[in-house]
Design an enzyme around this catalytic site. Structure first.
Site, PDB file in Angstrom:
ATOM      1  N   ASP A   8      35.515  35.005  13.783  1.00  0.00           N
ATOM      2  CA  ASP A   8      34.307  35.550  13.157  1.00  0.00           C
ATOM      3  C   ASP A   8      33.070  35.031  13.910  1.00  0.00           C
ATOM      4  O   ASP A   8      33.187  34.199  14.816  1.00  0.00           O
ATOM      5  CB  ASP A   8      34.311  35.140  11.663  1.00  0.00           C
ATOM      6  N   ASP A  57      28.434  37.582  18.600  1.00  0.00           N
ATOM      7  CA  ASP A  57      27.289  37.835  17.727  1.00  0.00           C
ATOM      8  C   ASP A  57      25.977  37.511  18.437  1.00  0.00           C
ATOM      9  O   ASP A  57      25.530  36.361  18.483  1.00  0.00           O
ATOM     10  CB  ASP A  57      27.434  36.987  16.451  1.00  0.00           C
ATOM     11  N   GLU A  84      27.396  42.900  17.146  1.00  0.00           N
ATOM     12  CA  GLU A  84      26.529  43.141  15.972  1.00  0.00           C
ATOM     13  C   GLU A  84      25.179  43.632  16.455  1.00  0.00           C
ATOM     14  O   GLU A  84      24.558  43.046  17.338  1.00  0.00           O
ATOM     15  CB  GLU A  84      26.356  41.882  15.117  1.00  0.00           C
ATOM     16  N   HIS A 102      25.095  37.766   3.922  1.00  0.00           N
ATOM     17  CA  HIS A 102      26.160  36.768   3.719  1.00  0.00           C
ATOM     18  C   HIS A 102      25.835  35.872   2.525  1.00  0.00           C
ATOM     19  O   HIS A 102      24.683  35.514   2.308  1.00  0.00           O
ATOM     20  CB  HIS A 102      26.305  35.895   4.960  1.00  0.00           C
ATOM     21  N   GLY A 103      26.858  35.488   1.788  1.00  0.00           N
ATOM     22  CA  GLY A 103      26.677  34.513   0.705  1.00  0.00           C
ATOM     23  C   GLY A 103      26.407  35.188  -0.633  1.00  0.00           C
ATOM     24  O   GLY A 103      26.672  36.381  -0.804  1.00  0.00           O
ATOM     25  N   HIS A 130      29.532  43.284   6.933  1.00  0.00           N
ATOM     26  CA  HIS A 130      29.564  41.839   6.656  1.00  0.00           C
ATOM     27  C   HIS A 130      28.945  41.576   5.295  1.00  0.00           C
ATOM     28  O   HIS A 130      28.162  42.381   4.786  1.00  0.00           O
ATOM     29  CB  HIS A 130      28.776  41.089   7.737  1.00  0.00           C
ATOM     30  N   GLY A 162      30.710  40.759   2.318  1.00  0.00           N
ATOM     31  CA  GLY A 162      31.480  41.498   1.312  1.00  0.00           C
ATOM     32  C   GLY A 162      31.415  40.915  -0.092  1.00  0.00           C
ATOM     33  O   GLY A 162      31.638  41.631  -1.068  1.00  0.00           O
ATOM     34  N   THR A 163      31.104  39.634  -0.210  1.00  0.00           N
ATOM     35  CA  THR A 163      31.055  39.009  -1.537  1.00  0.00           C
ATOM     36  C   THR A 163      29.908  39.587  -2.370  1.00  0.00           C
ATOM     37  O   THR A 163      28.769  39.612  -1.910  1.00  0.00           O
ATOM     38  CB  THR A 163      30.825  37.473  -1.385  1.00  0.00           C
TER      39      THR A 163
HETATM   40  P1  13P Z   1      30.453  36.715   2.523  1.00  0.00           P
HETATM   41  O1  13P Z   1      30.578  35.244   2.685  1.00  0.00           O
HETATM   42  O2  13P Z   1      29.138  37.117   1.919  1.00  0.00           O
HETATM   43  O3  13P Z   1      31.605  37.322   1.814  1.00  0.00           O
HETATM   44  O4  13P Z   1      30.411  37.330   4.001  1.00  0.00           O
HETATM   45  C1  13P Z   1      31.405  36.987   4.887  1.00  0.00           C
HETATM   46  C2  13P Z   1      31.138  37.555   6.219  1.00  0.00           C
HETATM   47  O5  13P Z   1      30.506  38.568   6.382  1.00  0.00           O
HETATM   48  C3  13P Z   1      31.707  36.816   7.353  1.00  0.00           C
HETATM   49  O6  13P Z   1      31.507  37.437   8.561  1.00  0.00           O
END
Ligand code: 13P
Length: 281
Positions: free
Chosen positions: A82, A104, A134, A179-180, A207, A209-210
């Site tokens: 990643d 990246d 990206e 992210h996060g 990116h 996804g959470t």
């Molecule tokens: P999250 O931590 O928000 O799920 O994102 C993960 C991510 O995009 C890693 O590349």
């Protein structure tokens, strides 16, 4: 089945207008649970490593452990490095067995992003390694509401040039995610995604996804997103399960108790999350 090229997984997604789920992992319990959960759901999956984690689990160890479980799995499994912005570190990961990496350069100006990413691709293709680039910038949800600011979005007019000049095999794009943990519910700009998708034939990656509601994810998957990265919620679950387990009384220490406690719970989460993937094996 088993250990497959990331490009083949993404192609499977593209053909089905569907998405492969990719999870960041940090130890053997997490890696094996991602693969076990994928088997339970009968879905393809990807295991990813944040490069900073290599101090805890070296690239070669992570790659070999993933490959070990993948080769014995009943579903296709991909392995990917990643976010990495360091050329030498990417080379180390390739050398240590990563068949797919992210270059990246998203905080760089366009020209420099192209130069950096192309340099990675030029080496990677000699080793048959896939490269995700990206364009635009997917920021961090905790920092600000920058994920909803259009100036960070990927510009459709830059996509074609970027893809042609770099030779990337997939592209992470920005259209409203971060992210996060989000401070408020994110709103993906699906119309913007459609424009990005129209600008290229290569698979697009989401990116952050959470925390994105499932209905928005489904829309993104049917409009060009073929890979989604999930990190925070998986890591948070792992931490919570550790806390739960180690809050117990250990006077009768059982060396098997911890993996036996955590692995099925992590795998169950993965299998549930994979219901989002409409790929049929
Ligand atoms: P999250 O931590 O928000 O799920 O994102 C993960 C991510 O995009 C890693 O590349």
């Amino acid at each position: 089945m088993s250990f497959v090229k990331v490009r083949d997984l993404l192609e499977m997604g593209k053909k089905n207008h569907a998405c492969v789920l990719a999870f960041d992992a940090a130890d053997v319990n997490m890696i094996s649970s991602v693969i076990k959960g994928a088997e339970m759901a009968n879905k393809p999956v990807m295991v990813m490593l944040y490069p900073g984690m290599r101090n805890i689990l070296p690239f070669g160890v992570f790659a070999e452990v993933t490959r070990y479980y993948a080769e014995r799995a009943s579903v296709p499994v991909g392995l990917h490095l990643d976010h990495c912005s360091d050329f030498d570190m990417i080379m180390e990961a390739i050398h240590e067995g990563f068949p797919s990496v992210m270059a990246d350069g998203s905080v760089l100006p366009l020209k420099e992003n192209i130069t950096f990413t192309r340099k990675v691709v030029e080496v990677a293709k000699n080793f048959d390694v896939d490269v995700e680039g990206e364009l635009g910038h997917v920021g961090t949800a905790a920092d600000s509401d920058e994920f909803s600011r259009k100036e960070f979005f990927t510009r459709p007019d830059e996509v074609k040039t970027f893809v042609e000049k770099t030779g990337v095999t997939s592209l992470a794009v920005s259209f409203g995610s971060a992210h996060g943990l989000y401070k408020s519910t994110p709103k993906l700009d699906i119309e913007h995604l459609k424009e990005l998708d129209a600008a290229t034939d290569i698979p697009l990656v989401l990116h952050g996804g959470t925390g994105i509601p499932d209905d928005q994810l489904s829309l993104a998957f049917s409009n060009g997103i073929n890979k989604i990265n999930i990190g925070t919620e998986f890591f948070n679950l792992n931490t919570r399960l550790n806390q739960e387990f180690f809050a117990q009384d250990f006077s009768n220490g059982d060396p098997f108790a911890f993996p036996e406690y955590i692995q099925p719970k992590l795998a169950e989460y993965i299998a549930k999350r994979l219901e989002l993937s409409k790929i049929q094996l």
